[in-house]
Design a protein around this motif. Structure first.
Motif, PDB file in Angstrom:
ATOM      1  N   ASP A 161      -8.967  11.531   5.154  1.00  0.00           N
ATOM      2  CA  ASP A 161      -9.701  11.693   3.893  1.00  0.00           C
ATOM      3  C   ASP A 161      -9.023  12.715   2.981  1.00  0.00           C
ATOM      4  OD1 ASP A 161     -11.520  10.012   5.089  1.00  0.00           O
ATOM      5  OD2 ASP A 161     -12.955  11.627   5.567  1.00  0.00           O
ATOM      6  N   GLY A 162      -9.243  12.535   1.687  1.00  0.00           N
ATOM      7  CA  GLY A 162      -8.772  13.532   0.735  1.00  0.00           C
ATOM      8  C   GLY A 162      -9.686  14.749   0.702  1.00  0.00           C
ATOM      9  N   GLY A 163      -9.156  15.884   0.273  1.00  0.00           N
ATOM     10  CA  GLY A 163      -9.946  17.106   0.219  1.00  0.00           C
ATOM     11  C   GLY A 163     -10.808  17.175  -1.032  1.00  0.00           C
ATOM     12  N   LYS A 164     -11.893  17.927  -0.958  1.00  0.00           N
ATOM     13  CA  LYS A 164     -12.790  18.113  -2.095  1.00  0.00           C
ATOM     14  C   LYS A 164     -12.127  19.006  -3.146  1.00  0.00           C
ATOM     15  CE  LYS A 164     -17.194  20.321  -3.283  1.00  0.00           C
ATOM     16  NZ  LYS A 164     -16.551  21.315  -4.180  1.00  0.00           N
ATOM     17  N   GLY A 165     -12.395  18.719  -4.425  1.00  0.00           N
ATOM     18  CA  GLY A 165     -11.877  19.561  -5.492  1.00  0.00           C
ATOM     19  C   GLY A 165     -12.610  20.892  -5.571  1.00  0.00           C
ATOM     20  N   GLY A 166     -11.938  21.902  -6.094  1.00  0.00           N
ATOM     21  CA  GLY A 166     -12.533  23.231  -6.193  1.00  0.00           C
ATOM     22  C   GLY A 166     -13.620  23.303  -7.257  1.00  0.00           C
ATOM     23  N   ASP A 167     -14.684  24.048  -6.975  1.00  0.00           N
ATOM     24  CA  ASP A 167     -15.781  24.238  -7.922  1.00  0.00           C
ATOM     25  C   ASP A 167     -15.426  25.291  -8.970  1.00  0.00           C
ATOM     26  OD1 ASP A 167     -17.369  22.479  -6.433  1.00  0.00           O
ATOM     27  OD2 ASP A 167     -18.203  24.101  -5.211  1.00  0.00           O
ATOM     28  N   ILE A 168     -16.148  25.246 -10.100  1.00  0.00           N
ATOM     29  CA  ILE A 168     -16.104  26.325 -11.096  1.00  0.00           C
ATOM     30  C   ILE A 168     -17.329  27.196 -10.866  1.00  0.00           C
ATOM     31  CG2 ILE A 168     -16.187  26.933 -13.534  1.00  0.00           C
ATOM     32  CD1 ILE A 168     -13.561  25.695 -12.803  1.00  0.00           C
ATOM     33  N   ILE A 169     -17.094  28.448 -10.518  1.00  0.00           N
ATOM     34  CA  ILE A 169     -18.169  29.381 -10.180  1.00  0.00           C
ATOM     35  C   ILE A 169     -18.201  30.509 -11.211  1.00  0.00           C
ATOM     36  CG2 ILE A 169     -18.997  31.023  -8.447  1.00  0.00           C
ATOM     37  CD1 ILE A 169     -17.604  29.254  -6.330  1.00  0.00           C
ATOM     38  N   ILE A 170     -19.390  30.829 -11.675  1.00  0.00           N
ATOM     39  CA  ILE A 170     -19.583  31.956 -12.595  1.00  0.00           C
ATOM     40  C   ILE A 170     -20.180  33.112 -11.808  1.00  0.00           C
ATOM     41  CG2 ILE A 170     -20.607  32.754 -14.747  1.00  0.00           C
ATOM     42  CD1 ILE A 170     -18.721  30.459 -15.191  1.00  0.00           C
ATOM     43  N   GLU A 171     -19.573  34.276 -11.938  1.00  0.00           N
ATOM     44  CA  GLU A 171     -20.036  35.441 -11.179  1.00  0.00           C
ATOM     45  C   GLU A 171     -20.081  36.668 -12.085  1.00  0.00           C
ATOM     46  OE1 GLU A 171     -18.974  36.352  -6.823  1.00  0.00           O
ATOM     47  OE2 GLU A 171     -17.584  37.612  -7.968  1.00  0.00           O
ATOM     48  N   VAL A 172     -21.155  37.438 -11.973  1.00  0.00           N
ATOM     49  CA  VAL A 172     -21.288  38.671 -12.749  1.00  0.00           C
ATOM     50  C   VAL A 172     -20.442  39.767 -12.121  1.00  0.00           C
ATOM     51  CG1 VAL A 172     -22.877  40.508 -13.425  1.00  0.00           C
ATOM     52  CG2 VAL A 172     -23.576  38.127 -13.636  1.00  0.00           C
ATOM     53  N   SER A 173     -19.696  40.463 -12.952  1.00  0.00           N
ATOM     54  CA  SER A 173     -18.877  41.584 -12.490  1.00  0.00           C
ATOM     55  C   SER A 173     -19.299  42.852 -13.224  1.00  0.00           C
ATOM     56  CB  SER A 173     -17.393  41.309 -12.741  1.00  0.00           C
ATOM     57  OG  SER A 173     -16.618  42.474 -12.503  1.00  0.00           O
ATOM     58  N   ASP A 174     -19.555  43.917 -12.466  1.00  0.00           N
ATOM     59  CA  ASP A 174     -19.924  45.180 -13.105  1.00  0.00           C
ATOM     60  C   ASP A 174     -18.706  45.919 -13.648  1.00  0.00           C
ATOM     61  OD1 ASP A 174     -18.704  46.053 -10.813  1.00  0.00           O
ATOM     62  OD2 ASP A 174     -20.473  47.021  -9.959  1.00  0.00           O
ATOM     63  N   GLN A 175     -17.528  45.330 -13.491  1.00  0.00           N
ATOM     64  CA  GLN A 175     -16.310  45.920 -14.041  1.00  0.00           C
ATOM     65  C   GLN A 175     -16.002  45.424 -15.451  1.00  0.00           C
ATOM     66  OE1 GLN A 175     -14.655  48.335 -12.239  1.00  0.00           O
ATOM     67  NE2 GLN A 175     -16.400  48.050 -10.872  1.00  0.00           N
ATOM     68  N   LEU A 176     -16.804  44.494 -15.940  1.00  0.00           N
ATOM     69  CA  LEU A 176     -16.549  43.907 -17.257  1.00  0.00           C
ATOM     70  C   LEU A 176     -17.674  44.241 -18.224  1.00  0.00           C
ATOM     71  CD1 LEU A 176     -15.317  40.321 -16.273  1.00  0.00           C
ATOM     72  CD2 LEU A 176     -13.909  42.264 -16.961  1.00  0.00           C
ATOM     73  N   ASP A 225     -11.697  27.049  -5.099  1.00  0.00           N
ATOM     74  CA  ASP A 225     -12.716  27.287  -6.126  1.00  0.00           C
ATOM     75  C   ASP A 225     -12.156  28.271  -7.154  1.00  0.00           C
ATOM     76  OD1 ASP A 225     -14.495  25.697  -4.736  1.00  0.00           O
ATOM     77  OD2 ASP A 225     -15.416  27.386  -3.682  1.00  0.00           O
ATOM     78  N   LEU A 226     -12.580  28.114  -8.405  1.00  0.00           N
ATOM     79  CA  LEU A 226     -12.203  29.057  -9.449  1.00  0.00           C
ATOM     80  C   LEU A 226     -13.425  29.899  -9.813  1.00  0.00           C
ATOM     81  CD1 LEU A 226     -10.166  30.133 -11.541  1.00  0.00           C
ATOM     82  CD2 LEU A 226     -11.038  28.417 -13.121  1.00  0.00           C
ATOM     83  N   VAL A 227     -13.320  31.204  -9.643  1.00  0.00           N
ATOM     84  CA  VAL A 227     -14.413  32.114  -9.966  1.00  0.00           C
ATOM     85  C   VAL A 227     -14.130  32.754 -11.325  1.00  0.00           C
ATOM     86  CG1 VAL A 227     -15.708  34.153  -9.269  1.00  0.00           C
ATOM     87  CG2 VAL A 227     -14.829  32.584  -7.524  1.00  0.00           C
ATOM     88  N   ILE A 228     -15.022  32.524 -12.271  1.00  0.00           N
ATOM     89  CA  ILE A 228     -14.917  33.122 -13.603  1.00  0.00           C
ATOM     90  C   ILE A 228     -15.845  34.326 -13.644  1.00  0.00           C
ATOM     91  CG2 ILE A 228     -15.249  32.761 -16.075  1.00  0.00           C
ATOM     92  CD1 ILE A 228     -14.738  29.793 -15.639  1.00  0.00           C
ATOM     93  N   HIS A 229     -15.287  35.501 -13.825  1.00  0.00           N
ATOM     94  CA  HIS A 229     -16.088  36.725 -13.868  1.00  0.00           C
ATOM     95  C   HIS A 229     -16.533  37.005 -15.308  1.00  0.00           C
ATOM     96  CE1 HIS A 229     -13.836  37.362 -10.037  1.00  0.00           C
ATOM     97  NE2 HIS A 229     -15.038  37.766  -9.655  1.00  0.00           N
ATOM     98  N   VAL A 230     -17.799  37.350 -15.440  1.00  0.00           N
ATOM     99  CA  VAL A 230     -18.372  37.637 -16.758  1.00  0.00           C
ATOM    100  C   VAL A 230     -19.202  38.918 -16.675  1.00  0.00           C
ATOM    101  CG1 VAL A 230     -18.444  35.205 -17.424  1.00  0.00           C
ATOM    102  CG2 VAL A 230     -20.447  36.250 -16.326  1.00  0.00           C
ATOM    103  N   PRO A 231     -19.435  39.589 -17.804  1.00  0.00           N
ATOM    104  CA  PRO A 231     -20.318  40.760 -17.802  1.00  0.00           C
ATOM    105  C   PRO A 231     -21.769  40.346 -17.610  1.00  0.00           C
ATOM    106  CG  PRO A 231     -18.961  40.653 -19.801  1.00  0.00           C
ATOM    107  CD  PRO A 231     -18.853  39.334 -19.132  1.00  0.00           C
ATOM    108  N   LYS A 232     -22.558  41.256 -17.095  1.00  0.00           N
ATOM    109  CA  LYS A 232     -23.998  41.009 -16.995  1.00  0.00           C
ATOM    110  C   LYS A 232     -24.573  40.839 -18.400  1.00  0.00           C
ATOM    111  CE  LYS A 232     -26.930  44.300 -15.871  1.00  0.00           C
ATOM    112  NZ  LYS A 232     -27.767  45.264 -15.114  1.00  0.00           N
ATOM    113  N   GLY A 233     -25.437  39.839 -18.541  1.00  0.00           N
ATOM    114  CA  GLY A 233     -26.015  39.545 -19.850  1.00  0.00           C
ATOM    115  C   GLY A 233     -25.361  38.377 -20.551  1.00  0.00           C
TER     116      GLY A 233
END
Length: 351
Positions: free
Chosen positions: A51-66, A98-106
């Motif tokens: 079988d072929g592998g599953k594609g990576g998800d797009i994940i949004i994550e809050v970062s307190d560094q941004l 998976d690709l994790v996109i870091h964003v500021p809180k809010g």
């Protein structure tokens, strides 16, 4: 009174970007493999395509560094990893990263075309899967049956979800500082915290919001936001525009600074009414927020003389008035006690 436990240095080092449009695509799934067992003495080996592998998800994550969307302005195309294709000998392809996109809180994430809100990232360290990667295709080993022992086909991988996204940042602060340009908002937040906005004797010295954490009694603290000067017509984009009005939508209290200096040749009560009208036109809920009026610059004799003329107007509306000086610190402790009472229901007894 010193006091800062933490503040956002990124606001001073890079451009403050509070709105971006990006294209995000989750990874495609890998294709299934068509393969047959070929070994000595086994002339009729069966199908063994993986079988072929599953594609990576797009994940949004809050970062307190941004504290800004600046990085996404520089990289508007975001793609998850593609799943690997299946191989012979029943070997399955690896899943895409998976690709994790870091964003500021809010940060609010919207469909760029419909303006539908997809996620509102208001919690610390919150994380969601926004776009799912495509499913990997099945290899021909999956399709072998008693009537079809040698299937010569496999599934292609499915495409990952994709979308144009609009990201908007609304600062997360307990207290918002409001007022016309040059009323002393930057001076006040500088006095109370380690935030260092530009201060000068001309309008619009603050061109981006600043956050500072103010230390209160017994190690309690709250976040204060200095919002750039708002003028008449701001809800339509006049001056610095309505884009900064949204940064007071999440605040619990608004400190409305007014300037009684005669040198500015303005009517402080009229200024107060204009600004509240702008709040209501932008979002009616903003006009309902608790407000505290702060008369700044009482270290100047002219200002002290005008307080009895102006204060009754606000007191008749049930709005508390606090005369202070951001330079000397006079009047600031009672103001902080009132803020604490509004935020937590009580003020601490000792400083």
């Amino acid at each position: 009174m010193s006091g800062l436990l933490f503040f956002y240095p990124e606001l001073n080092r890079v451009s403050f970007i509070d709105e971006v449009k990006i294209y995000a695509k989750a990874g495609d799934g890998g294709a299934g493999c068509v393969s047959f067992r070929r070994e000595k003495f086994i002339p009729l080996g069966g199908p063994n395509g993986g079988d072929g592998g599953k594609g990576g998800d797009i994940i949004i994550e809050v970062s307190d560094q941004l504290s800004t969307l600046y990085d996404l302005r520089l990289h508007p195309h975001q793609k998850g990893g593609r799943g690997k294709n299946g191989m012979g000998k029943d070997r399955h392809g690896a899943a895409g990263n998976d690709l994790v996109i870091h964003v500021p809180k809010g940060t609010i994430i919207k469909n760029a075309e419909t303006e539908e809100i997809l996620a509102d990232m208001t919690e610390e360290n919150s994380r969601i899967v926004l776009l799912k990667g495509g499913r990997g295709g099945q290899g021909n080993a999956r399709f072998a049956t008693s009537t079809n022992k040698a299937p010569k086909f496999a599934q292609p991988g499915e495409a990952g979800e994709e979308q144009w996204l609009k990201l908007e940042l609304k600062l997360m602060a307990d207290v918002g500082l409001l007022g016309f340009p040059s009323v002393g908002k930057s001076s006040l937040i500088t006095k109370l915290s380690a935030a260092r906005p530009k201060i000068a004797d001309y309008p619009f010295t603050t061109l981006k919001p600043h956050l500072g954490v103010v230390e209160y009694k017994n190690y309690k603290n709250f976040v204060m936001a200095d919002i750039p000067g708002i003028i008449e017509g701001a809800h339509e984009g006049t001056g610095l525009g309505h884009r900064f009005l949204r940064h007071v939508e999440r605040t619990r209290i608004l400190l409305h600074l007014i300037d009684l200096c005669r040198i500015h040749d303005s009517d402080p009560i009229r200024d107060y009414e204009i600004l509240n009208k702008e709040l209501a036109l932008f979002n009616p809920e903003l006009a309902k927020k608790r407000q505290i009026v702060v008369i700044n610059k009482i270290d100047l004799p002219d200002v002290q003389a005008l307080i009895p003329e102006v204060a009754p107007y606000f007191e008749e509306q049930g709005i508390k008035v606090f005369p202070i000086s951001s330079i000397t610190g006079e009047g600031i402790p009672p103001l902080l006690d009132e803020i604490a009472l509004s935020l937590w229901g009580k003020a601490e007894e000792t400083w």
